[in-house]
Design a protein around this motif. Structure first.
Motif: not given
Length: 399
Positions: A258-263, A298-300, A382-395
Motif C-alpha cells: 500500500t505504499a510507493s518506494s520512498p525514493d 505518496n506526495d514525498s 496515476s500511482f496505485g497500491f502495490g507500486g503500480n505506477c502509470s504516467s500519460l503524456v498528452f500533446s
C-alpha cells in the motif's frame, strides 16, 4: 504500431461537478467538492469529509436513463461514458469498431453492502439483483451493453492507476489496428468497505486534504467517473480532436502493498517511460497533473521522482484531487479528461488548501487557476497500491 492515438472528447462526473463545465467552474472559483457525507451511510459520518457526487441514486438513474437498481458505480460510468462519446462528435457507435475499456475497484459493492444489512437480519429478505453485479467486470458489461459497444469490452482493476491503465490498453488496441475508437477511463462509487479500509491504514484526513503541503495529514475519498474517446488517425481527421495521447508507461516498484518506494522509483520510471515514448525531454512538459493524494508517503515519493527527472526547471504542477478527492479507480480517467482539456485550452488547475512547501522538495504546486497558457505537452500521473505506477503524456493537436 504506427497508428497515432487522439483524444476526440471526454466527460466527467465527480464531487467537484456534474460535468466537465461544472468542474472547470469549481476550479476557477476555488470550490473543492468535499463535505459531510450525504449519501453514504457510515459511523464515520461526522469524522471524515468526502467528495460525493451531489445526487442520490434515483437522480443519477434518471440522468443516466437507466434502472434505479443499478449500482452507483454503473450509473456514474454510464453518465460519463455516454457524455464522452457525445462530445466526440462521431455519431452512432454502430458505425465504427468501438471498444469500451473501463476501470473500477469496488464494482457493485455499494449495493452489496445494503443487501447484506437486510439479509443478515432475515435471510428471506434482500433482493438478489443487488448482488449479481457485485464484481468489477459486471459493471463494465452493463454499461457497454447499453452504449451498444460490440467489438471489445475489458475491465482494468489495478488500484489507483486503473483509469490511466485503461487508456494505455485502449491506445494499444487502436495502434495495432484492432479498433477505430475506444471509450476509456474509469468509475468508482464510495462504499463503507473502502472508507473503513483507508481508515484502517490511517491515511484519511479529517479536514480537506492538502496535497503537497508540509502539514498534509492524508487523503479525502471521492467518487465519480471520467472517460475519454480515443480514436485513430483516420477518425481524428473527421472531427476536431482535443489533443494526442503521445506517450504512456507503466512501472511497478513492488516496494509495498500500500505504499510507493520512498525514493519514488516506480514513479520516476513511469514518467521517464512516457516521455521516452513521446520522444520528449522533461523541459517539454508544460504542466503536470499530479497523483497528489495528500498522504505523507505518496506526495514525498512523487515529489522526489519529479525532482529527479525535472530539476532544476519545474513545470507548473497541481493535484486536482484537492477538489475531487481521491476517486480511486476513476481518478486516472477523470484526470485524463482534465489533462486533455488543460492542453486544449491552456488551463492550469489550482492545488487547493496549499500553504506550506514540503521541506524535502525544491518546488511548490500551482495555487491559482489560469487559462490561455501556451501548453504543448501535459503529463498526468496515476500511482496505485502495490507500486503500480502509470504516467500519460498528452500533446497538442498538430493536424
Amino acid at each position: 504500431m504506427s497508428q497515432r492515438v487522439w483524444i476526440a472528447g471526454g466527460e466527467v462526473i465527480c464531487g467537484a461537478g456534474e460535468n466537465l463545465a461544472a468542474c472547470l467552474a469549481a476550479f476557477e472559483q476555488m470550490q473543492p467538492g468535499m463535505g459531510a457525507m450525504q449519501h453514504l451511510r457510515s459511523v464515520h459520518h461526522g469524522t471524515f469529509p468526502v467528495a460525493e457526487v451531489k445526487a442520490d441514486n434515483a437522480a443519477l438513474a434518471e440522468k443516466a436513463g437507466m434502472p434505479a437498481h443499478w449500482s452507483r458505480t454503473a450509473l456514474l460510468s454510464m453518465i460519463a461514458a455516454r457524455g464522452a462519446w457525445e462530445r466526440s462528435g462521431l455519431g452512432p457507435i454502430a458505425n465504427y469498431r468501438v471498444g469500451f475499456v473501463s476501470a473500477n475497484t469496488v464494482g457493485g459493492m455499494d449495493k452489496t453492502e445494503h443487501f447484506m444489512e437486510d439479509y443478515l437480519q432475515d435471510p428471506s429478505k434482500g433482493k438478489l439483483r443487488e448482488v449479481v453485479h457485485h464484481e468489477c467486470g459486471s459493471i463494465t458489461d452493463l454499461v457497454a451493453a447499453r452504449l451498444g459497444v460490440r467489438h471489445h469490452v475489458s475491465t482494468i482493476s489495478t488500484a489507483c492507476s486503473s483509469g490511466a491503465n485503461a487508456l494505455m490498453y485502449g491506445a494499444r488496441m487502436i495502434r495495432s489496428g484492432m479498433l477505430d475508437a475506444v471509450i476509456a477511463g474509469g468509475t468508482d462509487a464510495l462504499t463503507r468497505f473502502t472508507l473503513n479500509g483507508f481508515n484502517t491504514l490511517m491515511i484519511l484526513d479529517q479536514q480537506r486534504c492538502r496535497p503537497f503541503d508540509d502539514t498534509r495529514a492524508g487523503l479525502n475519498l471521492g467518487e465519480g467517473a471520467g472517460y475519454v474517446v480515443l480514436v485513430s488517425d483516420e477518425l481524428a481527421k473527421t472531427v476536431q480532436p482535443w489533443c494526442r495521447l503521445s506517450g504512456f508507461a507503466n512501472a511497478n516498484d513492488a516496494y509495498h502493498q500500500t505504499a510507493s518506494s520512498p525514493d519514488g522509483t516506480g514513479n520516476y520510471l513511469a514518467m521517464k517511460g512516457a516521455l521516452d515514448m513521446a520522444g520528449l525531454q522533461p523541459a517539454d512538459i508544460g504542466y503536470i497533473n499530479l497523483h497528489g493524494t495528500g498522504t505523507q508517503n505518496n506526495d514525498s515519493s512523487e515529489g522526489l521522482a519529479i525532482t529527479r527527472l525535472f530539476a532544476p526547471h519545474f513545470p507548473p504542477a497541481s493535484s486536482t484531487k484537492s477538489f475531487t478527492g481521491h476517486t480511486l479507480g476513476a481518478s486516472g480517467g477523470i484526470e485524463a479528461v482534465f489533462s486533455a482539456w488543460s492542453l486544449k485550452e491552456g488551463v492550469i488547475y489550482p492545488n487547493a488548501q496549499f500553504a506550506h512547501r514540503m521541506k524535502e522538495l525544491p518546488f511548490s504546486p500551482a495555487t491559482a487557476f489560469s487559462k490561455g497558457n501556451a501548453l504543448r505537452h501535459v503529463m498526468s500521473n496515476s500511482f496505485g497500491f502495490g507500486g503500480n505506477c502509470s504516467s500519460l503524456v498528452f500533446s497538442e493537436n498538430d493536424f
